[in-house]
Design an enzyme around this catalytic site. Structure first.
Site, mmCIF file in Angstrom:
data_model
loop_
_atom_site.group_PDB
_atom_site.id
_atom_site.type_symbol
_atom_site.label_atom_id
_atom_site.label_comp_id
_atom_site.label_asym_id
_atom_site.label_seq_id
_atom_site.Cartn_x
_atom_site.Cartn_y
_atom_site.Cartn_z
ATOM 1 N N LYS A 13 -55.563 -27.355 51.199
ATOM 2 C CA LYS A 13 -55.064 -28.697 50.850
ATOM 3 C C LYS A 13 -54.307 -29.313 52.026
ATOM 4 C CE LYS A 13 -52.662 -27.293 47.230
ATOM 5 N NZ LYS A 13 -52.937 -25.849 47.229
ATOM 6 N N ARG A 88 -48.515 -30.414 39.960
ATOM 7 C CA ARG A 88 -48.820 -28.992 39.787
ATOM 8 C C ARG A 88 -48.721 -28.569 38.326
ATOM 9 N NH1 ARG A 88 -47.618 -27.178 45.270
ATOM 10 N NH2 ARG A 88 -48.146 -24.998 45.547
ATOM 11 N N ARG A 127 -51.981 -16.420 56.942
ATOM 12 C CA ARG A 127 -51.389 -17.722 57.296
ATOM 13 C C ARG A 127 -50.096 -17.571 58.096
ATOM 14 N NH1 ARG A 127 -51.152 -22.072 52.647
ATOM 15 N NH2 ARG A 127 -49.762 -20.638 51.571
ATOM 16 N N ARG A 160 -44.712 -17.630 56.206
ATOM 17 C CA ARG A 160 -43.908 -18.292 55.180
ATOM 18 C C ARG A 160 -43.269 -17.217 54.318
ATOM 19 N NH1 ARG A 160 -47.308 -23.064 52.291
ATOM 20 N NH2 ARG A 160 -46.348 -22.099 50.479
ATOM 21 N N ARG A 171 -47.850 -16.622 42.563
ATOM 22 C CA ARG A 171 -48.228 -18.041 42.701
ATOM 23 C C ARG A 171 -49.619 -18.293 42.134
ATOM 24 N NH1 ARG A 171 -47.429 -18.384 48.803
ATOM 25 N NH2 ARG A 171 -48.319 -20.449 48.692
HETATM 26 P P1 AMP Z 1 -47.081 -25.271 48.908
HETATM 27 O O1 AMP Z 1 -46.636 -25.536 50.296
HETATM 28 O O2 AMP Z 1 -47.824 -26.452 48.294
HETATM 29 O O3 AMP Z 1 -47.837 -23.982 48.747
HETATM 30 O O4 AMP Z 1 -45.745 -25.129 48.021
HETATM 31 C C1 AMP Z 1 -44.834 -24.076 48.249
HETATM 32 C C2 AMP Z 1 -43.932 -23.897 47.042
HETATM 33 O O5 AMP Z 1 -43.170 -25.095 46.820
HETATM 34 C C3 AMP Z 1 -44.640 -23.658 45.720
HETATM 35 O O6 AMP Z 1 -45.007 -22.304 45.540
HETATM 36 C C4 AMP Z 1 -43.573 -24.104 44.722
HETATM 37 O O7 AMP Z 1 -42.553 -23.116 44.603
HETATM 38 C C5 AMP Z 1 -42.957 -25.299 45.431
HETATM 39 N N1 AMP Z 1 -43.644 -26.559 45.037
HETATM 40 C C6 AMP Z 1 -44.404 -27.359 45.840
HETATM 41 N N2 AMP Z 1 -44.862 -28.414 45.154
HETATM 42 C C7 AMP Z 1 -44.392 -28.285 43.882
HETATM 43 C C8 AMP Z 1 -44.527 -29.044 42.694
HETATM 44 N N3 AMP Z 1 -45.286 -30.160 42.645
HETATM 45 N N4 AMP Z 1 -43.895 -28.610 41.576
HETATM 46 C C9 AMP Z 1 -43.155 -27.500 41.598
HETATM 47 N N5 AMP Z 1 -42.989 -26.718 42.667
HETATM 48 C C10 AMP Z 1 -43.602 -27.098 43.816
#
Ligand code: AMP
Length: 226
Positions: A13, A88, A127, A160, A171
């Site tokens: 994404k 999400r 990653r 990360r 996740r």
């Molecule tokens: P990502 O970089 O999109 O993988 O997001 C990393 C982490 O941020 C996720 O595992 C969640 O803990 C948090 N996060 C990101 N976007 C959201 C969202 N829309 N709602 C809730 N938690 C989020």
């Protein structure tokens, strides 16, 4: 164009969001990146988000909805946006549907980038991200290692903290439980486009663009017919 990108962690994404942002000249808005910035900045939002993110859990809906509302009301979103990592959950999708009309906006489509869970775990374990600018690298593709530097800004590349295999599994489970219903949410509304995310980056990008083109054409000819 106003788009939402959906897909398992590691689906691409972020990568496709960047490419689409350049192609369509609209901002790429990643809620995950916004939370990581907030954690780095050390304010109250960062404090709230950190605990959830480190456990691989979702940040509460009200917090995520609020930062997205605030971001979408910035002037650079007037011509469109690519939302990555939001919504999400179904309540977040409902909140987005309620918010957009108040900003005089309407969502065009949701793009689901499909990969298998095994592929997601593999990609997450490969990653690396830049500790400075947040750019993402895949060790298998970019042949970078922990000591290497970001090709964009020279920042140190790190894993990360939520990319451990254990957190990744959490996740993925949360994705299936809470985010997968969002795919159905958009499918039911006739807004879902799906691409195979296991092909090379350029091919996935080309597939998204051609689907968007076909979808826009279908929509405009449908409007003419009406
Ligand atoms: P990502 O970089 O999109 O993988 O997001 C990393 C982490 O941020 C996720 O595992 C969640 O803990 C948090 N996060 C990101 N976007 C959201 C969202 N829309 N709602 C809730 N938690 C989020």
């Amino acid at each position: 164009m106003r788009l939402v990108l959906l897909g398992l962690p590691g689906a691409g994404k972020g990568t496709q969001g960047e490419l689409l942002s350049e192609e369509l000249d609209v901002p790429h808005i990643s809620t995950g990146a916004m939370f990581r910035e907030a954690i780095k900045a050390g304010g109250p939002l960062g404090e709230t988000a950190r605990a959830y993110i480190e456990r691989g859990e979702l940040v509460p809906d009200d917090v995520s909805v609020e930062i997205v509302k605030e971001r979408l009301s910035q002037p650079d979103c007037e011509q469109g946006f690519i939302l990555d990592g939001f919504p999400r959950t179904v309540p977040q999708a409902v909140a987005l549907d309620r918010t957009l009309p108040t900003l005089g906006m309407e969502l065009d489509a949701a793009v689901n980038i499909e990969i298998t869970e095994e592929e997601a775990v593999r990609r997450i374990s490969e990653r690396m991200i830049c500790s400075q600018c947040g750019a993402t690298y895949n060790r298998a593709i970019h042949t970078v290692s922990q000591t290497d530097r970001c090709l964009e800004c020279g920042g140190l590349l790190i894993r990360r903290p939520d990319d451990t295999v254990e957190t990744a599994r959490n996740r993925l489970a949360i994705y299936m439980e809470q985010t997968h219903p969002v795919v159905h949410y958009y499918a039911e509304r006739g807004m879902l486009l799906t691409v195979d995310g296991e092909r090379p980056i350029e091919e996935v990008f080309a597939a998204i663009l051609s689907q968007l083109k076909a979808w826009r054409f279908g929509r405009s000819s449908g409007e003419e017919a009406r």
